[in-house]
Every structure is written in structure tokens, then in C-alpha cells.
Scaffold this motif. Structure first.
Motif, PDB file in Angstrom:
ATOM      1  N   UNK A 104       0.836  -1.200   0.000  1.00  0.00           N
ATOM      2  CA  UNK A 104       0.000   0.000   0.000  1.00  0.00           C
ATOM      3  C   UNK A 104       0.879   1.261   0.000  1.00  0.00           C
ATOM      4  N   UNK A 105       0.590   2.220  -0.890  1.00  0.00           N
ATOM      5  CA  UNK A 105       1.464   3.388  -1.043  1.00  0.00           C
ATOM      6  C   UNK A 105       1.405   4.392   0.105  1.00  0.00           C
ATOM      7  N   UNK A 106       0.419   4.266   0.981  1.00  0.00           N
ATOM      8  CA  UNK A 106       0.288   5.222   2.089  1.00  0.00           C
ATOM      9  C   UNK A 106       0.377   4.527   3.440  1.00  0.00           C
ATOM     10  N   UNK A 107      -0.406   3.474   3.620  1.00  0.00           N
ATOM     11  CA  UNK A 107      -0.516   2.811   4.922  1.00  0.00           C
ATOM     12  C   UNK A 107       0.262   1.494   4.998  1.00  0.00           C
ATOM     13  N   UNK A 108       1.021   1.174   3.956  1.00  0.00           N
ATOM     14  CA  UNK A 108       1.747  -0.081   3.912  1.00  0.00           C
ATOM     15  C   UNK A 108       3.005  -0.087   4.762  1.00  0.00           C
ATOM     16  N   UNK A 109       3.490  -1.285   5.062  1.00  0.00           N
ATOM     17  CA  UNK A 109       4.721  -1.422   5.836  1.00  0.00           C
ATOM     18  C   UNK A 109       5.881  -0.658   5.208  1.00  0.00           C
ATOM     19  N   UNK A 110       6.042  -0.817   3.901  1.00  0.00           N
ATOM     20  CA  UNK A 110       7.173  -0.187   3.228  1.00  0.00           C
ATOM     21  C   UNK A 110       6.989   1.310   3.027  1.00  0.00           C
TER      22      UNK A 110
END
Length: 253
Positions: A104-110
Motif C-alpha cells: 500500500x502506497x500510504x498505509x503499507x509497511x514499506x
């Protein structure tokens, strides 16, 4: 709120339809009561997480690593029987998101790890099961390897391992949480990154990193993947009028 409304929100926000090849069977894995009054977030679907949910009177659990993988369980015995019994006895739902939460581009781990180091000019990095789950980019200022590792560790907790001189200055970083393995080192080198920020540091990665002149910051698989669940928890808390809690169950790995 209603369980089905929460599931629909999560399915859409995490774009589960885009990850049909993920073997982790993303989405609702255990169906509990229809009305949700409290949501617990965690990294792993394990007995410790479930016991905390019972103690905290949570109706719904969100995890990164679920119970159902691939073809699913063959026998519901041993620890699996106890885990399922806990959830069914207390009518608790279980929802898992593996690659969708990594990517996920906002809430993802990365995404969160990249935010901590203020990674600029981000591009997708590290294709896993047909999707890019990490990011590469430029670090905004000169900072030593050790200083960057301490900044990350301070933000997410846990300890870290370094491969590379602690006073080395890196310019271009690749980020992949959890266990990217030796493939993530090789891919980082291929795109001219001089730093890999990841979770696990496996034995096989050492020589590949040294020979490719790629420094590595390994934050621990668990710690590196607390970031996405916590970010999503904040989103749910501010979007819906419902209590949330994070169950911290560190493995030290």
C-alpha cells in the motif's frame, strides 16, 4: 459498526482484487459477530494475539500474517484447534492482509518505513508473486548508516543489525519489509542502490551484500511489519467512531 461494512472498507482500501496471486488468502478468514465494537490490530495471527483480543473485548482482529495460506489447513488439531476455538468461542472475526499491506502506497509497511527516512523520488521495488511491494529512492541528506538505523529503530522499536561500515554514507536506498532475502540484495544492487532497508538478515545475504557493495539495515521481521498495521489502525480510528488497540507481540526476530 457492522462487520460487513468494515470488511468492505478494508477490501477496497487495500485493493485486495489486485492481489489475486497472493497465497495468503487475504480478507476475512474467520467470521465473528456482526456488530463490531472494538478492533485489535497485530502482526501475527497467533494465540497470544487472540488472548489479548479476548482480554480487551475486541470483536474484530486485523493481522498482517493470517491463519489461512494457500490451500488452507489440512487438519484442525493441536495449536490450530486451540486458536480456532478461541476465536469461535468468543465470536471474534479475523481479517488478514499480507502483500496488500506490504504494497500500500500510504498505509503499507514499506511506505511507512520510507516515510521515516524521508525517501524521495520513490519508485516501485522488489517484485514478489507478481506485484511490487517495496520502494526505492533517494535519501534527502547525508547520514551515516548507524544514524539511519538508530532513527528507524527509535521510530518502530526493536533492535537492528548492520552490514557495512557504521559511518558509511549512503545515497540511494531500497526498502522491503519482512524477509526479502538474497533476491532483495541482488535487486537493490541491480538498480544501483547502495543501501537495503529490510526486516530479516539471513546468512545467505551477507556475502551477496558485501560483494555487491550494498549496505544493509535489518530491523527485524516483526518490527519492520508493525508499521502497516499501526498506520491502518490510525486510519480506522479517525474514519470511524470505534475504539482500536494494537497488540504488541514481539518475537525479537
Amino acid at each position: 459498526m457492522l462487520r460487513d461494512d468494515l470488511v468492505k472498507f478494508l477490501d477496497n482500501e487495500l485493493d485486495l482484487a489486485a492481489f489475486s496471486g497472493d497465497v495468503s488468502n487475504n480478507g476475512l478468514q474467520i467470521e465473528g459477530k456482526q456488530e463490531v465494537n472494538k478492533i485489535l490490530f497485530a502482526v501475527d495471527a497467533c494465540q497470544q494475539t487472540f488472548d489479548i483480543a479476548v482480554k480487551e473485548n475486541a470483536d474484530f482482529i486485523f493481522v498482517h500474517h493470517g491463519l489461512s495460506w494457500g490451500g488452507g489447513l489440512k487438519r484442525w488439531t493441536g495449536i490450530d484447534a486451540k486458536r480456532f476455538a478461541t476465536l469461535f468461542k468468543h465470536d471474534i472475526s479475523l481479517y488478514a492482509a499480507h502483500l496488500p499491506l506490504d504494497a500500500h502506497p500510504v498505509f503499507g509497511n514499506n511506505a511507512v518505513l520510507s516515510d521515516i527516512v524521508d525517501l524521495r523520488q520513490r519508485k516501485p521495488f522488489f517484485n514478489y508473486d507478481g506485484v511490487d511491494i517495496g520502494f526505492s529512492g533517494i535519501l534527502p541528506q547525508d547520514i551515516t548508516l548507524k544514524e539511519l538505523a538508530e532513527k528507524l529503530s527509535s521510530a518502530i522499536g526493536g533492535t537492528y543489525l548492520l552490514r557495512g561500515e557504521p559511518d558509511r554514507i549512503c545515497r540511494k536506498a531500497a526498502v522491503v519489509s519482512g524477509g526479502g532475502g538474497v533476491d532483495s540484495v541482488i535487486e537493490a544492487a541491480r538498480i544501483d542502490c547502495d543501501l537495503l532497508i529490510t526486516g530479516e538478515m539471513e546468512h545467505i545475504m551477507h556475502h551477496a551484500a558485501m560483494e555487491n557493495n550494498v549496505a544493509v539495515i535489518a530491523l527485524g521481521h516483526y518490527a519492520s511489519e508493525t508499521t502497516g498495521p499501526k498506520a491502518l489502525m490510525k486510519l480506522i480510528a479517525r474514519t470511524f467512531n470505534i475504539p482500536t488497540i494494537f497488540a504488541d507481540c514481539p518475537t525479537g526476530l
